[in-house]
Design a protein around this motif. Structure first.
Motif, PDB file in Angstrom:
ATOM      1  N   VAL A 436       0.786  -1.236   0.000  1.00 13.83           N
ATOM      2  CA  VAL A 436       0.000   0.000   0.000  1.00 13.83           C
ATOM      3  C   VAL A 436       0.822   1.293   0.000  1.00 13.83           C
ATOM      4  N   ILE A 437       2.085   1.224   0.343  1.00 13.66           N
ATOM      5  CA  ILE A 437       2.887   2.456   0.378  1.00 13.66           C
ATOM      6  C   ILE A 437       3.879   2.425  -0.793  1.00 13.66           C
ATOM      7  N   PRO A 438       3.683   3.305  -1.780  1.00 12.56           N
ATOM      8  CA  PRO A 438       4.648   3.354  -2.886  1.00 12.56           C
ATOM      9  C   PRO A 438       6.031   3.722  -2.348  1.00 12.56           C
ATOM     10  N   THR A 439       7.079   3.261  -3.009  1.00 14.28           N
ATOM     11  CA  THR A 439       8.431   3.512  -2.509  1.00 14.28           C
ATOM     12  C   THR A 439       9.148   4.571  -3.333  1.00 14.28           C
ATOM     13  N   LYS A 440      10.124   5.205  -2.659  1.00 13.04           N
ATOM     14  CA  LYS A 440      10.995   6.165  -3.348  1.00 13.04           C
ATOM     15  C   LYS A 440      12.414   5.714  -3.046  1.00 13.04           C
ATOM     16  N   PRO A 441      13.237   5.497  -4.048  1.00  9.29           N
ATOM     17  CA  PRO A 441      14.594   4.992  -3.784  1.00  9.29           C
ATOM     18  C   PRO A 441      15.360   5.895  -2.828  1.00  9.29           C
ATOM     19  N   GLY A 442      15.827   5.321  -1.728  1.00  8.12           N
ATOM     20  CA  GLY A 442      16.603   6.102  -0.762  1.00  8.12           C
ATOM     21  C   GLY A 442      15.793   6.537   0.442  1.00  8.12           C
ATOM     22  N   SER A 443      14.476   6.328   0.391  1.00  8.15           N
ATOM     23  CA  SER A 443      13.643   6.710   1.541  1.00  8.15           C
ATOM     24  C   SER A 443      13.079   5.459   2.196  1.00  8.15           C
ATOM     25  N   CYS A 444      13.084   5.460   3.550  1.00 13.93           N
ATOM     26  CA  CYS A 444      12.481   4.314   4.255  1.00 13.93           C
ATOM     27  C   CYS A 444      10.977   4.531   4.405  1.00 13.93           C
ATOM     28  N   THR A 445      10.478   5.543   3.787  1.00 14.72           N
ATOM     29  CA  THR A 445       9.051   5.918   3.687  1.00 14.72           C
ATOM     30  C   THR A 445       8.439   6.349   5.026  1.00 14.72           C
ATOM     31  N   GLN A 446       7.497   5.574   5.575  1.00 18.74           N
ATOM     32  CA  GLN A 446       6.697   6.115   6.687  1.00 18.74           C
ATOM     33  C   GLN A 446       6.743   5.233   7.935  1.00 18.74           C
ATOM     34  N   PRO A 447       6.511   5.862   9.092  1.00 22.48           N
ATOM     35  CA  PRO A 447       6.523   5.075  10.340  1.00 22.48           C
ATOM     36  C   PRO A 447       5.450   3.986  10.326  1.00 22.48           C
ATOM     37  N   LEU A 448       5.746   2.878  10.975  1.00 18.13           N
ATOM     38  CA  LEU A 448       4.805   1.758  11.052  1.00 18.13           C
ATOM     39  C   LEU A 448       3.660   2.097  12.014  1.00 18.13           C
ATOM     40  N   PRO A 449       2.593   1.306  11.995  1.00 15.33           N
ATOM     41  CA  PRO A 449       1.504   1.539  12.942  1.00 15.33           C
ATOM     42  C   PRO A 449       2.041   1.579  14.369  1.00 15.33           C
ATOM     43  N   GLY A 450       1.525   2.490  15.140  1.00 12.23           N
ATOM     44  CA  GLY A 450       1.929   2.585  16.544  1.00 12.23           C
ATOM     45  C   GLY A 450       3.218   3.353  16.764  1.00 12.23           C
ATOM     46  N   ILE A 451       3.874   3.777  15.707  1.00 11.33           N
ATOM     47  CA  ILE A 451       5.165   4.467  15.862  1.00 11.33           C
ATOM     48  C   ILE A 451       4.992   5.956  15.571  1.00 11.33           C
ATOM     49  N   GLN A 452       5.308   6.760  16.581  1.00 13.88           N
ATOM     50  CA  GLN A 452       5.170   8.208  16.430  1.00 13.88           C
ATOM     51  C   GLN A 452       6.557   8.819  16.241  1.00 13.88           C
ATOM     52  N   ALA A 453       6.992   8.855  15.000  1.00 15.41           N
ATOM     53  CA  ALA A 453       8.321   9.392  14.685  1.00 15.41           C
ATOM     54  C   ALA A 453       8.194  10.852  14.293  1.00 15.41           C
ATOM     55  N   GLU A 454       9.175  11.647  14.708  1.00 13.58           N
ATOM     56  CA  GLU A 454       9.162  13.054  14.297  1.00 13.58           C
ATOM     57  C   GLU A 454      10.582  13.588  14.190  1.00 13.58           C
ATOM     58  N   ILE A 455      10.777  14.462  13.220  1.00  8.98           N
ATOM     59  CA  ILE A 455      12.088  15.090  13.094  1.00  8.98           C
ATOM     60  C   ILE A 455      12.015  16.456  13.771  1.00  8.98           C
ATOM     61  N   VAL A 456      12.938  16.651  14.692  1.00 14.70           N
ATOM     62  CA  VAL A 456      12.861  17.864  15.518  1.00 14.70           C
ATOM     63  C   VAL A 456      14.235  18.537  15.610  1.00 14.70           C
ATOM     64  N   GLY A 520       5.487  13.287   3.522  1.00 20.23           N
ATOM     65  CA  GLY A 520       5.577  12.569   4.799  1.00 20.23           C
ATOM     66  C   GLY A 520       6.515  11.371   4.728  1.00 20.23           C
ATOM     67  N   TYR A 521       7.394  11.340   3.747  1.00 17.42           N
ATOM     68  CA  TYR A 521       8.382  10.268   3.633  1.00 17.42           C
ATOM     69  C   TYR A 521       9.659  10.656   4.377  1.00 17.42           C
ATOM     70  N   PHE A 522      10.228   9.694   5.107  1.00 18.90           N
ATOM     71  CA  PHE A 522      11.444   9.952   5.880  1.00 18.90           C
ATOM     72  C   PHE A 522      12.681   9.575   5.063  1.00 18.90           C
ATOM     73  N   TRP A 523      13.688  10.429   5.165  1.00 15.47           N
ATOM     74  CA  TRP A 523      14.974  10.201   4.499  1.00 15.47           C
ATOM     75  C   TRP A 523      16.047  10.260   5.580  1.00 15.47           C
ATOM     76  N   VAL A 524      16.621   9.101   5.912  1.00 15.11           N
ATOM     77  CA  VAL A 524      17.633   9.053   6.968  1.00 15.11           C
ATOM     78  C   VAL A 524      18.986   9.373   6.347  1.00 15.11           C
ATOM     79  N   MET A 525      19.671  10.355   6.923  1.00 18.41           N
ATOM     80  CA  MET A 525      20.931  10.799   6.328  1.00 18.41           C
ATOM     81  C   MET A 525      22.150  10.130   6.962  1.00 18.41           C
ATOM     82  N   GLY A 526      22.004   9.495   8.097  1.00 22.50           N
ATOM     83  CA  GLY A 526      23.142   8.836   8.752  1.00 22.50           C
ATOM     84  C   GLY A 526      23.333   9.357  10.156  1.00 22.50           C
ATOM     85  N   ARG A 527      24.359   8.844  10.817  1.00 25.38           N
ATOM     86  CA  ARG A 527      24.592   9.175  12.216  1.00 25.38           C
ATOM     87  C   ARG A 527      25.077  10.613  12.357  1.00 25.38           C
TER      88      ARG A 527
END
Ligand code: PRX
Length: 656
Positions: A436-456, A520-527
């Protein structure tokens, strides 16, 4: 992440939709169905997880309270009783799954075994009884230092069965790394093997344990249980060391699963942080069982007939959650592979997929980059049409590798789930639900059910789309780590105070920078800390520095990550020498070897640079930012005014 990768991520804007055929056979058939579930999980999180715990797991006794959250301490399913080995084994024996393959093991050189659920249950019971015979009981800590053989999983399940916490030590670690872990966890029994196969060679394992235990190195260890794998000559210490194949002759194949409290410790797994020695990440029984179970089901769209293969080693969290506990709790068939790709057998991975008709394949970007370099003739000459879903984990994936994986391995029909998570999170946190969630190369897309992720930002303020910040989780989830073993203060400091809690809102932060795009897609850049990610392995710069300074020639060492097109990052060490030593290639080589002996081959520095001095601030802190710039051959950006002695920098620049 290096600049080149960031650029290519930014340039790749395509979206990939799952095929109609994939959707039709999947667990979630419509986006609406999935969104309803996700909404429910956010509106009533406790009810959401409680319903799943009820319907998906077996409990000896129902919990009294779903969640006890006293930040940052979370307790899930308080008062509930269960056993994860029961959930992974016994409950499947009442149906036809009894004779289903639980583990398909492809070993070296040419060995293989298929173990059904009934057989696995028997083996685990025997192993559990052998551990008991050696004195193990509930609450003890047992270390598992093994090659990728079924007995590694059997030993984990056996510990869980009797209520002893396991701490798996990656088979590539050497004496000091082993010793540190044995002492920190106060381990009573070590389970190991004589040796294992690695790239056509036998690598001795038991001798590393002997080294770690020599000179009373780990006094808590009473017994060592040794599995015969490589038939290498092995010295056994009378009264301490026992062969598994001998003990098993006298133990029963029945062992009742211990009723565990939901919050009883299931395992400790060591991982690197910014400071100090590796941290013993503690996971407990109920929450971890549920979270690894659900995420396996959701993210891999797991179905009864799947042949599921995760290429990780059981020594890492990926092996724990997605080779052993998640798949087995779901009654799936999980493939374990002892080999690795090497020049002498560049097609071995594709042979395994063809041989067993693997349908789901989960691996690391660094491996994909290596296969890409080896050439597509290897996968192309095998039949990979059984595959229906692909996954990645461990580091950001560059679009070139993503597209190759999609085209060459997935035949353009398999969705790719890029899964972001950590040892600390216990299971996958951000990843697409593939149907159900289309993908974009390089993005881990969206938080799973029950997961409240936010970039702050550092003050906990949410950011605008595409603004880079800290990736945080704002609400507890069942699979979260509970503490750092023996050091609750370190748990609080390392994960919960980086972003200031405010108005009762706590932010879990474990070191990654990321951004969220306009969809609303997440892109993790590294540590964003001093952890480096070498070929998907997480290493703390400080551990490597300590290993280097333990060599008599080294006065001071500073280690940084350097971008590497294959491994993601490589280890670059700056060294100042004791006055009686002078720089040479030979010395550099012996320092690298020293790190291998102390920690393991994964920590071997790619490059060593000798210098007269390290750049420091006036208060004596090494300025790593400058060293990172120098190692990458890039210009040094930012402020250098706090540097104590500018000449140091000029000298270093010249030498590079
Ligand atoms: O930096 C992130 C990276 O791996 C780190 C966690 O490492 P470890 O605890 O060893 O667990 C690895 C397997 C779960 C994270 O902090 N990482 C993991 N997955 C991804 C990732 N970075 C980008 N994309 C991912 N999918």
């Amino acid at each position: 992440m290096n600049n080149q990768n960031i650029e290519s991520v930014l340039q790749e804007a395509r979206k990939f939709e799952p095929s109609a055929e994939f959707i039709e056979k999947s667990n979630f058939k419509s986006l609406q169905e999935y969104q309803d579930l996700r909404e429910r999980s956010l509106e009533e999180p406790e009810k959401f997880w409680a319903d799943l715990a009820q319907s998906q797991l077996h409990w000896f006794k129902q919990w009294e309270k779903v969640l006890d959250w006293q930040p940052p301490i979370a307790k899930w399913f308080v008062g509930g009783k269960l056993n994860i080995s029961y959930n992974c084994l016994d409950r499947h024996l009442h149906s036809w799954r009894k004779n289903k393959a639980a583990i398909i093991w492809e070993g070296e050189p040419g060995d293989s075994r298929v173990i059904t659920y009934a057989q696995l249950h028997r083996e685990v019971c025997q192993f559990a009884n052998a551990l008991k015979q050696l004195g193990a009981s509930k609450g003890d800590r047992i270390a598992i230092y093994m090659p990728m053989i079924p007995e590694a999983a059997i030993a984990m399940l056996a510990c869980a069965r009797i209520g002893a916490a396991h701490t798996v030590i990656f088979g590539g670690f050497s004496r000091e790394a082993i010793k540190d872990r044995l002492n920190d966890a106060q381990v009573k029994i070590v389970v190991t093997a004589d040796g294992g196969y690695r790239k056509d060679k036998v690598v001795p394992l038991k001798p590393q344990v002997d080294l770690a235990l020599s000179d009373n190195g780990a006094p808590s260890v009473e017994k060592v249980l040794v599995v015969q794998r490589s038939n290498s000559p092995t010295e056994m210490v009378e009264g301490r060391d026992y062969w598994w194949h001998e003990l098993r002759k006298s133990v029963s194949s029945e062992c009742q699963a211990q009723e565990m409290d939901s919050e009883d410790m299931l395992f400790i797994l060591y991982t690197s942080g910014t400071t100090g020695t590796p941290k013993g990440v503690v996971h407990t029984t109920g929450g971890y069982n549920l979270y690894s179970h659900m995420t396996t089901k959701w993210v891999f769209d797991l179905q009864e007939t799947d042949v599921y293969w995760c290429t990780a080693d059981v020594g890492w969290i990926t092996g724990h959650s997605y080779i052993v506990y998640g798949p087995l709790s779901n009654g799936a068939t999980t493939v374990m592979y002892e080999g690795v790709t090497r020049a002498s057998n560049p097609g071995c991975i594709w042979d395994v997929i063809e041989k067993y008709g693997v349908t789901i394949f989960y691996t690391a970007p660094t491996a994909i980059r290596a296969w890409l370099k080896m050439g597509e003739e290897h996968p192309n000459s095998r039949n990979l049409t059984s595959l229906r879903l692909l996954g990645t984990v461990g580091e950001p994936i560059n679009p070139e590798a993503w597209i190759w994986y999609h085209r060459v391995i997935g035949g353009e029909r398999c969705p790719i789930v890029d899964t972001w998570w950590q040892t600390e999170t216990g299971g996958i946190m951000i990843a697409p639900i593939p149907s159900v969630i289309p993908t974009k190369p390089g993005s881990c897309t969206q938080p799973l059910p029950g997961i409240q992720a936010e970039i702050v930002d550092l003050d906990g303020n949410g950011l605008l789309a595409n603004q880079g910040g800290y990736l945080t989780i704002k609400y507890p989830w069942p699979g979260m780590m509970r503490t750092v073993y023996g050091n609750p203060e370190r748990f609080r400091k390392s994960y919960w105070e980086h972003i200031q809690p405010k108005d009762g809102q706590y932010f879990y932060f474990a070191g990654d920078g990321a951004r969220e795009d306009e969809d609303g897609y997440f892109w993790v850049m590294g540590r964003v800390d001093d952890v480096i990610n070498v070929a998907g392995h997480r290493l703390g710069t400080m551990e490597i520095e300590s290993a280097l300074v333990s060599h008599p020639a080294v006065a001071e060492a500073a280690v940084v990550g350097k971008a590497d097109s294959l491994k993601g990052e490589d280890i670059f060490a700056f060294i100042t020498l004791e006055s009686s030593y002078s720089p040479s290639d030979k010395l550099a080589e012996s320092l690298k070897q020293h790190v291998v002996e102390e920690i393991g081959a994964i920590a071997r520095p790619g490059e060593i640079r000798f210098t007269d001095a390290l750049p420091k601030t006036r208060s004596g802190k090494i300025m790593r930012r400058l060293l990172r710039g120098l190692a990458s051959g890039g210009e040094i950006v930012g402020d250098t005014s706090t540097l104590e002695d500018r000449n140091v920098l000029d000298q270093l620049r010249e030498s590079i």
